[in-house]
Write an enzyme that holds these catalytic residues in place. Structure first.
Site, PDB file in Angstrom:
ATOM      1  N   GLY A 144       0.865  -1.179   0.000  1.00  0.00           N
ATOM      2  CA  GLY A 144       0.000   0.000   0.000  1.00  0.00           C
ATOM      3  C   GLY A 144       0.893   1.217   0.000  1.00  0.00           C
ATOM      4  CD  GLU A 145       2.751   5.623  -0.244  1.00  0.00           C
ATOM      5  OE1 GLU A 145       2.645   5.259  -1.418  1.00  0.00           O
ATOM      6  OE2 GLU A 145       3.854   5.894   0.289  1.00  0.00           O
ATOM      7  CB  SER A 146       5.286   2.564   4.135  1.00  0.00           C
ATOM      8  OG  SER A 146       6.077   3.435   3.374  1.00  0.00           O
ATOM      9  CB  CYS A 192       5.183  -3.834  -1.376  1.00  0.00           C
ATOM     10  SG  CYS A 192       5.715  -2.588  -2.573  1.00  0.00           S
ATOM     11  NE  ARG A 199       8.450   5.020   1.184  1.00  0.00           N
ATOM     12  CZ  ARG A 199       7.785   6.138   0.962  1.00  0.00           C
ATOM     13  NH1 ARG A 199       8.311   7.314   1.264  1.00  0.00           N
ATOM     14  NH2 ARG A 199       6.581   6.100   0.420  1.00  0.00           N
ATOM     15  CB  ILE A 258       3.272  -2.044  -7.450  1.00  0.00           C
ATOM     16  CG1 ILE A 258       2.663  -3.177  -8.297  1.00  0.00           C
ATOM     17  CG2 ILE A 258       2.496  -0.739  -7.635  1.00  0.00           C
ATOM     18  CD1 ILE A 258       1.278  -3.607  -7.841  1.00  0.00           C
ATOM     19  NE  ARG A 259       3.113   3.670  -5.951  1.00  0.00           N
ATOM     20  CZ  ARG A 259       2.793   3.724  -4.659  1.00  0.00           C
ATOM     21  NH1 ARG A 259       3.572   4.362  -3.810  1.00  0.00           N
ATOM     22  NH2 ARG A 259       1.702   3.163  -4.225  1.00  0.00           N
ATOM     23  CG  HIS A 286       2.524  -6.325  -4.268  1.00  0.00           C
ATOM     24  ND1 HIS A 286       1.830  -5.778  -3.216  1.00  0.00           N
ATOM     25  CD2 HIS A 286       3.284  -5.327  -4.766  1.00  0.00           C
ATOM     26  CE1 HIS A 286       2.155  -4.503  -3.082  1.00  0.00           C
ATOM     27  NE2 HIS A 286       3.037  -4.198  -4.012  1.00  0.00           N
ATOM     28  CD  GLU A 312       0.019  -8.761  -1.943  1.00  0.00           C
ATOM     29  OE1 GLU A 312       1.037  -9.492  -1.881  1.00  0.00           O
ATOM     30  OE2 GLU A 312       0.079  -7.520  -1.976  1.00  0.00           O
TER      31      GLU A 312
END
Ligand SMILES: NC(=O)CC[C@H](N)C(=O)O
Length: 248
Positions: free
Chosen positions: A60-62, A93, A123, A162-163, A217, A219
Site C-alpha cells: 500500500g503506502e507506508s 512491499c 523506497r 509496484i513502486r 506482491h 498476493e
C-alpha cells in the site's frame, strides 16, 4: 500450543492490499495441514492485534499506514508484537518498509517505522506506478520445500513489483538492535540485464528470525506457494511456542 488449537493470522487492515492477502491466505491454509484450524482476521485495533499469533502487513503506502497506525494507537503494540513477543510477521512491499529499522527516500520530516529487520530499505527503487513490472524470481527457499515433496526445483515465482522498495543495506551486527538477534538472511535477489553478468542485483526478500519481508506482491499473483511456506513456519512457531528461528 497444541495442534488442536486455532492459529489466528491477522492482516493489518489500515490501507492497501488487505483483501488480496486474505483471499490467498484462505487458499493457502487449505494446503498446510487438515489437522490445523486457522482463523483469519483483519487488524485495526490493539485488541485485535493481541488476539493474533502471526501478522501480515500488506502493500500500500507506508507513509499513510504509519500515520493511521499512530492515530489508532497501533504503532507501539506493533513494535511489541514484532520485537518483544517476536511473533511471525510478514511485510509485503509497503509492509517491508514498515518492518525495516531504517528507510531512505522518505518524505521530508521522515516517517515512522515499526522496525524488526536490521536493514535499510530504499523506497520506490524502481520508479513510479507506471514503471511497475512482473519478473520471474528464483526463490531457493521454495525449491527446498518442493524438493522434499516432488524431487525437483521450484518454478520461478512471478513477482509483481509496484513502486517497490529494495533492501539497500544490511546493518552490521553491532549496529543492529543486538540482544542475540539472528542474522538477516537474504532469500531473494532480483537481477536484471547486465547486473546478472556482474553478479549484482537488488535484495527483494529477507528474513531475520520471526520477521520476513518481500519487496514484491505475492498476493497479486494467485501463486500460493510463498503463503503456504510462511504459514508452515507460523505453525511450527506456534507449536513450539517460540519465535521462528533461522533455518526453521
Ligand atoms: N506497492 C507498494 O506497497 C508500494 C510501497 C510504497 N512505495 C511505499 O513506500 O510505501
Amino acid at each position: 500450543m497444541t495442534v488442536s488449537q486455532t492459529i489466528t493470522i491477522g492482516v493489518l487492515a489500515l490501507q492497501g492490499g488487505v483483501v488480496e492477502h486474505l483471499n490467498l491466505l484462505r487458499r493457502a491454509t487449505a494446503q498446510v495441514s487438515p489437522a490445523i484450524e486457522f482463523a483469519l482476521t483483519e487488524v485495526r485495533t490493539p485488541d485485535q492485534l493481541a488476539r493474533c499469533d502471526a501478522l501480515i502487513i500488506p502493500g500500500g503506502e507506508s507513509t499513510t499506514m504509519a500515520i493511521v497506525a499512530r492515530r489508532l494507537g497501533l504503532l507501539d503494540p506493533l513494535r511489541e508484537f514484532v520485537k518483544v513477543q517476536r511473533k511471525p510477521v510478514w511485510g509485503t512491499c509497503a509492509g517491508l518498509v514498515m518492518l525495516a529499522e531504517q528507510a531512505s527516500a522518505v518524505k521530508q520530516g521522515g516517517q515512522e517505522l515499526v522496525g524488526g529487520l536490521d536493514v535499510r530499505v530504499l523506497r520506490n527503487r524502481f520508479g513510479t506506478q507506471l514503471q511497475s513490472f512482473v519478473a520471474p524470481l528464483e526463490l531457493g527457499f521454495l525449491s527446498e520445500e518442493e524438493k522434499e515433496e516432488k524431487g525437483k526445483p521450484a518454478a520461478p515465482f512471478r513477482a509483481v513489483f509496484i513502486r517497490a522498495p529494495v533492501v539497500e543495506e544490511i546493518m552490521a551486527e553491532e549496529e543492529g538492535a543486538g540482544g542475540g538477534k539472528p542474522p538477516v538472511e537474504v532469500l531473494g535477489v532480483y537481477r536484471k540485464g547486465d547486473a546478472e553478468a556482474e553478479g549484482k542485483g537488488d535484495i527483494v526478500a529477507v528474513r531475520q528470525g520471526n520477521v520476513f519481508g518481500t519487496s514484491f506482491h505475492p498476493e497479486l499473483t494467485g501463486d500460493v506457494r510463498i503463503h503456504v511456506w510462511w504459514l508452515r513456519q507460523v505453525v511450527d512457531s506456534a507449536r513450539h511456542g517460540k519465535s521462528i528461528v533461522q533455518g526453521a
